[in-house]
Design an enzyme around this catalytic site. Sequence first.
Site, PDB file in Angstrom:
ATOM      1  N   ASP A  86      -4.978   8.496   3.966  1.00 17.17           N
ATOM      2  CA  ASP A  86      -4.237   8.036   2.791  1.00 17.17           C
ATOM      3  C   ASP A  86      -4.999   8.531   1.561  1.00 17.17           C
ATOM      4  OD1 ASP A  86      -2.393   6.468   1.177  1.00 17.17           O
ATOM      5  OD2 ASP A  86      -4.057   5.100   0.843  1.00 17.17           O
ATOM      6  N   SER A  87      -4.358   8.435   0.406  1.00 12.94           N
ATOM      7  CA  SER A  87      -5.038   8.798  -0.829  1.00 12.94           C
ATOM      8  C   SER A  87      -6.186   7.838  -1.131  1.00 12.94           C
ATOM      9  CB  SER A  87      -4.032   8.774  -1.979  1.00 12.94           C
ATOM     10  OG  SER A  87      -3.394   7.519  -2.035  1.00 12.94           O
ATOM     11  N   CYS A 133       0.416   7.611   3.952  1.00 14.12           N
ATOM     12  CA  CYS A 133       0.583   7.628   2.498  1.00 14.12           C
ATOM     13  C   CYS A 133       1.999   8.130   2.246  1.00 14.12           C
ATOM     14  CB  CYS A 133      -0.441   8.583   1.892  1.00 14.12           C
ATOM     15  SG  CYS A 133      -0.251   8.873   0.129  1.00 14.12           S
ATOM     16  N   GLU A 158      -4.513  -3.143  -6.793  1.00 10.63           N
ATOM     17  CA  GLU A 158      -5.946  -2.848  -6.631  1.00 10.63           C
ATOM     18  C   GLU A 158      -6.809  -3.819  -7.445  1.00 10.63           C
ATOM     19  OE1 GLU A 158      -7.351   1.049  -6.292  1.00 10.63           O
ATOM     20  OE2 GLU A 158      -5.830   1.491  -4.770  1.00 10.63           O
ATOM     21  N   CYS A 194       5.622   2.659  -0.676  1.00  9.11           N
ATOM     22  CA  CYS A 194       4.266   2.958  -1.152  1.00  9.11           C
ATOM     23  C   CYS A 194       3.339   2.006  -0.421  1.00  9.11           C
ATOM     24  CB  CYS A 194       4.170   2.744  -2.662  1.00  9.11           C
ATOM     25  SG  CYS A 194       2.482   2.878  -3.291  1.00  9.11           S
ATOM     26  N   HIS A 243       0.813   0.379  -1.112  1.00 11.20           N
ATOM     27  CA  HIS A 243       0.305  -0.838  -1.759  1.00 11.20           C
ATOM     28  C   HIS A 243       1.335  -1.966  -1.808  1.00 11.20           C
ATOM     29  CE1 HIS A 243      -2.752   1.952  -2.951  1.00 11.20           C
ATOM     30  NE2 HIS A 243      -3.388   1.054  -3.692  1.00 11.20           N
TER      31      HIS A 243
HETATM   32  N1  DGL Z   1      -0.888   5.851  -1.069  1.00  7.94           N
HETATM   33  C1  DGL Z   1       0.039   6.137  -2.130  1.00  7.94           C
HETATM   34  C2  DGL Z   1       1.478   6.047  -1.573  1.00  7.94           C
HETATM   35  O1  DGL Z   1       1.740   5.445  -0.558  1.00  7.94           O
HETATM   36  C3  DGL Z   1      -0.111   5.201  -3.301  1.00  7.94           C
HETATM   37  C4  DGL Z   1      -1.360   5.431  -4.119  1.00  7.94           C
HETATM   38  C5  DGL Z   1      -1.400   6.789  -4.785  1.00  7.94           C
HETATM   39  O2  DGL Z   1      -0.671   7.039  -5.759  1.00  7.94           O
HETATM   40  O3  DGL Z   1      -2.177   7.619  -4.311  1.00  7.94           O
HETATM   41  O4  DGL Z   1       2.373   6.624  -2.144  1.00  7.94           O
END
Ligand code: DGL
Length: 258
Positions: A7-8, A70, A149, A180, A182
């Site tokens: 993931d990012s 992600c 976050e 997303c 989060h």
């Molecule tokens: N993990 C990213 C997503 O699911 C969210 C956080 C980001 O913008 O990197 O789109």
Amino acid sequence: MSVGIFDSGLGGLTVLKEIRKIFPNEEIFYFGDTARVPYGEKTKDLIVRYSKEITDFLLTKNISALVVACNTATALAIEELKADYDIPVIGVIEAGVRGALSVTKTNEIGVIGTKATINSEKYKQEIQSKNKDIIVYQKACPLFVPVVEEGLLEGEIIESIIRHYLGDFDDKVDTLILGCTHYPLLKKEIHKLYPNLNLIDPAMETALDLKRILTDSDEAENKTGHTKYYVSDGVQNFRNIGSMFLEEEIEDIELIKL
Ligand code: DGL
């Protein structure tokens, strides 16, 4: 043989959590690109490059399948990853769409995600490739990621942000894809404000996709069930905030420079 997940940053831990419920014995390598997060506002070229760098790294761990945990990386890089690598690559979008299609009664589905995910229209295309009569309403909700976050999962601030983004969805759709990583942490609060919406968290369906792909031999016995975490920056922050996503302590984190 083991599974690689990336993931990012921290958000993919919501996907990891679901995968571990189904595969408690699997050896998992999780990569969080915490040095380059957020992906949600970046261009396709960058996201493809980052995704390949991470995949190359995870392949050195002898993974037998890759989960792109992600939404943004799935939206912008999954086709390139599937084309360039020999192992099965699973993203979160097909899974989320399957979940939404199985519950909508009005055939009107909402999708929320980062700007990059929404601008890519990948959710909309995937939904309409399965059923062209479905009406899809999409909206980017960029404030959700920093607020989650920050740990603001309930209370006035998050309530007004949820109303700001979802106020006009409520009477249009019966199903909302949390597109997303989060957003599942806001599920309780969204449900409180909009109890009639079916909320779809792609993480659970993604874990089921992985189950379909891993063969019996991949799921062999005598595994440790260990998860090893790699991050590209901020080990301590990942440990602290990550435990909120995972709802348990995170051990065994290593800093990796790609
Ligand atoms: N993990 C990213 C997503 O699911 C969210 C956080 C980001 O913008 O990197 O789109």
